[in-house]
Write a protein that holds these residues in place. Structure first.
Motif, short mmCIF file in Angstrom:
data_model
loop_
_atom_site.label_atom_id
_atom_site.label_comp_id
_atom_site.label_asym_id
_atom_site.label_seq_id
_atom_site.Cartn_x
_atom_site.Cartn_y
_atom_site.Cartn_z
N ASN A 2 7.67 -0.90 -3.09
CA ASN A 2 7.51 0.54 -2.98
C ASN A 2 7.42 1.00 -1.53
O ASN A 2 7.08 2.12 -1.25
N HIS A 19 5.96 5.76 -3.07
CA HIS A 19 5.15 5.58 -4.27
C HIS A 19 4.25 6.81 -4.38
O HIS A 19 3.73 7.27 -3.37
N SER A 26 -2.59 0.50 -5.58
CA SER A 26 -1.48 0.17 -4.69
C SER A 26 -1.91 -0.31 -3.30
O SER A 26 -1.08 -0.83 -2.54
N ASP A 29 -1.21 -4.20 -2.17
CA ASP A 29 0.20 -4.42 -1.82
C ASP A 29 0.52 -3.80 -0.46
O ASP A 29 1.25 -4.36 0.34
N PHE A 30 -0.03 -2.62 -0.27
CA PHE A 30 0.26 -1.92 0.98
C PHE A 30 -0.27 -2.69 2.18
O PHE A 30 0.42 -2.89 3.17
N GLU A 32 -0.86 -5.82 2.45
CA GLU A 32 -0.09 -7.04 2.65
C GLU A 32 1.25 -6.72 3.34
O GLU A 32 1.66 -7.37 4.30
N TYR A 33 1.91 -5.70 2.81
CA TYR A 33 3.20 -5.29 3.37
C TYR A 33 3.05 -4.92 4.85
O TYR A 33 3.82 -5.35 5.70
#
Lengths: 112, 392
Positions: A2, A19, A26, A29-30, A32-33
């Motif tokens: 996303n 997203h 979320s 994930d954010f 980590e990204y």
């Protein structure tokens, strides 16, 4: 999945959150990204929030976490935040930590 | 003196989310529910027998006003709805239908009577309105005001002949189709003959059905212009606008509660504030028992409810805060209304504070967990930002 990014120059990276929600579901994930794409390579991140319809304080917490893990004097600026998202920043004075710009062109004119 | 009726059955969808917890006539303006101001105004003109039709959250109204005795009036409620499985089911009859129901069951309106909407504050000279109605000798007179063209879509618009008789009544027209900018303020004086034009046992509306019919049938139906102050709180934005207009004296004569302590600051009882230790610019109202710590910035117009705690360094600008609100030192509240669980901006957009999960920044002042907020990471981060700012 996303998120997407685009290198603006040697030190500036644009990250877009594609997203509708930046909340507890979320933010892992954010984070980590963010750390994977920013590493210690970029000192400035332009975060495009224009697709985010809702953000809560865990989203805010994630941004602070990301900022803390950037290089010394690293900076995150935000762009295109919707009214209710921006409201959360101003209420908690986080608008002073994360400068907000209406349009991407405004940011680029100023910092790139 | 005349009998009166207050229309209080509306659902108040345009005032959501305030009307999630209270019905529209209970909306407080500077702490006084609109309907209370209406009752007291009636009382001033000797009107003491007042019918109130209730439906949506009707019990809130009935439990507050009871039989009206403490306001010096006598109240008659007409509940529109029924009970099913111990739940009240609201079934509003429309404004005219609500009048008809009262008349059907009791013949309550036996002479000239006045009807007002329960969602506006007015200081109309009712005696003068009554005399204008009697002069015209019609069966209905409505009190009119002029508004800017951009506002007409919210109201009923009229066209009159030289005698003031209403020839055409247009409910909530598009701006491009409006026949004038003279609008219905929701204050009507009727003769009991009006009931001949309202059908029995069906929902019927004054603005969209009864008035257009009267105009069409050429019934003696008049509109009069009387100069008076009128603060309509039909929409969510109107609550702040009216509050701010009162504090900045655009609306005059509305009672500001508490005691005036300086030219522009009003306080309830036992307010804990040291005016030499805060940065305060009026107009500001602070409710009873509220604690304002040193170093707080308040830029009016601002109203702070009762029993609030505003922590050192917090900034409040042009906002209104509900009773029992705790505002932490990191907060910068600007152009907002805090009402219950909601944070509403002056344009009418709102968020539920719970969704933002900012209980470390704004909370209930009675919450015993408040002492633990300093352990919250976000609180500490916000505080660091606030402290850097202060050091400049």
């Amino acid at each position: 999945m996303n998120f997407s990014n685009k290198k603006i120059n040697q030190s500036i990276l644009l990250i877009s959150i594609d997203h509708p929600r930046l909340d507890a579901s979320s933010t892992p994930d954010f984070k980590e990204y963010f750390s994977n794409v920013v590493k210690s390579q970029f000192s400035k991140v332009v975060l495009d929030l224009s697709s985010v319809k809702f953000m809560d304080s865990s989203g805010l917490g994630a941004l602070i976490f990301c900022l803390k893990n950037m290089v010394v004097n690293g900076e995150i600026v935000i762009v295109g935040a919707q009214a209710n998202v921006l409201g959360l920043f101003t209420l908690t004075r986080m608008d002073r930590l994360f400068t907000h710009y209406g349009e991407l062109s405004d940011v680029l004119a100023e910092i790139a | 003196m005349m009998k009166a009726m207050i229309l209080a059955a509306g659902k108040g969808t345009r005032v959501w989310p305030i009307t999630k917890t209270i019905p529209k006539p209970m909306i407080p303006i500077l702490r006084t529910p609109i309907m209370e101001s209406l009752l007291l105004h009636f009382k001033k003109f000797g009107i003491e027998e007042i019918a109130v039709n209730t439906s949506y959250m009707g019990s809130e109204i009935e439990n507050y006003f009871r039989d009206g005795n403490q306001f010096g009036v006598n109240l008659l409620y007409s509940y529109e709805g029924y009970m099913k499985d111990k739940q009240l089911i609201s079934n509003a009859l429309g404004s005219a239908g609500g009048m008809k129901k009262i008349q059907q069951s009791t013949q309550f309106f036996d002479d000239t009577f006045i009807v007002v909407c329960g969602d506006a504050w007015v200081d109309l000279d009712i005696q003068k309105a009554f005399e204008s109605h009697k002069e015209k000798e019609g069966i209905a007179t409505i009190i009119l005001q002029d508004v800017p063209l951009s506002e007409v879509h919210k109201y009923g618009v009229v066209r009159r002949n030289e005698f003031g008789q209403i020839l055409e009544f247009q409910e909530k027209p598009k701006i491009s189709q409006a026949i004038s900018t003279t609008i219905n303020t929701g204050i009507y004086i009727f003769e009991p003959e009006i009931f001949d034009y309202i059908p029995i046992d069906k929902a019927y509306d004054i603005g969209s059905e009864l008035f257009p019919k009267l105009a069409k049938l050429n019934v003696p139906f008049y509109g009069v212009d009387i100069d008076f102050q009128w603060a309509d709180v039909g929409g969510i934005k109107d609550i702040w606008r009216t509050t701010s207009d009162i504090l900045t004296k655009k609306i005059v004569g509305y009672p500001i509660p508490g005691k005036q302590v300086t030219e522009n600051i009003w306080c309830g009882l036992n307010v804990d504030i040291d005016l030499s230790e805060v940065n305060i610019q009026g107009p500001v109202y602070i409710g009873s028992g509220t604690i304002i710590k040193k170093g707080v910035t308040i830029i009016g117009p601002v109203t702070i409810g009762a029993y609030c705690v505003i922590e050192q360094g917090a900034i409040l600008e042009r906002c209104s805060i509900d009773d029992y609100t705790w505002i932490s030192e990191v907060v910068n509240l600007k152009d907002k209304v805090i009402f219950g669980e909601y944070c509403i901006d002056h344009g009418g957009e709102y968020v539920e504070l719970q969704n933002w999960q900012v209980d470390w920044a704004i909370n209930d002042s009675r919450n015993h967990f408040l002492t633990h907020t300093s352990e919250n990471d976000l609180y500490r981060a916000s505080l660091a930002v606030a402290n850097i700012e202060r050091s400049f």
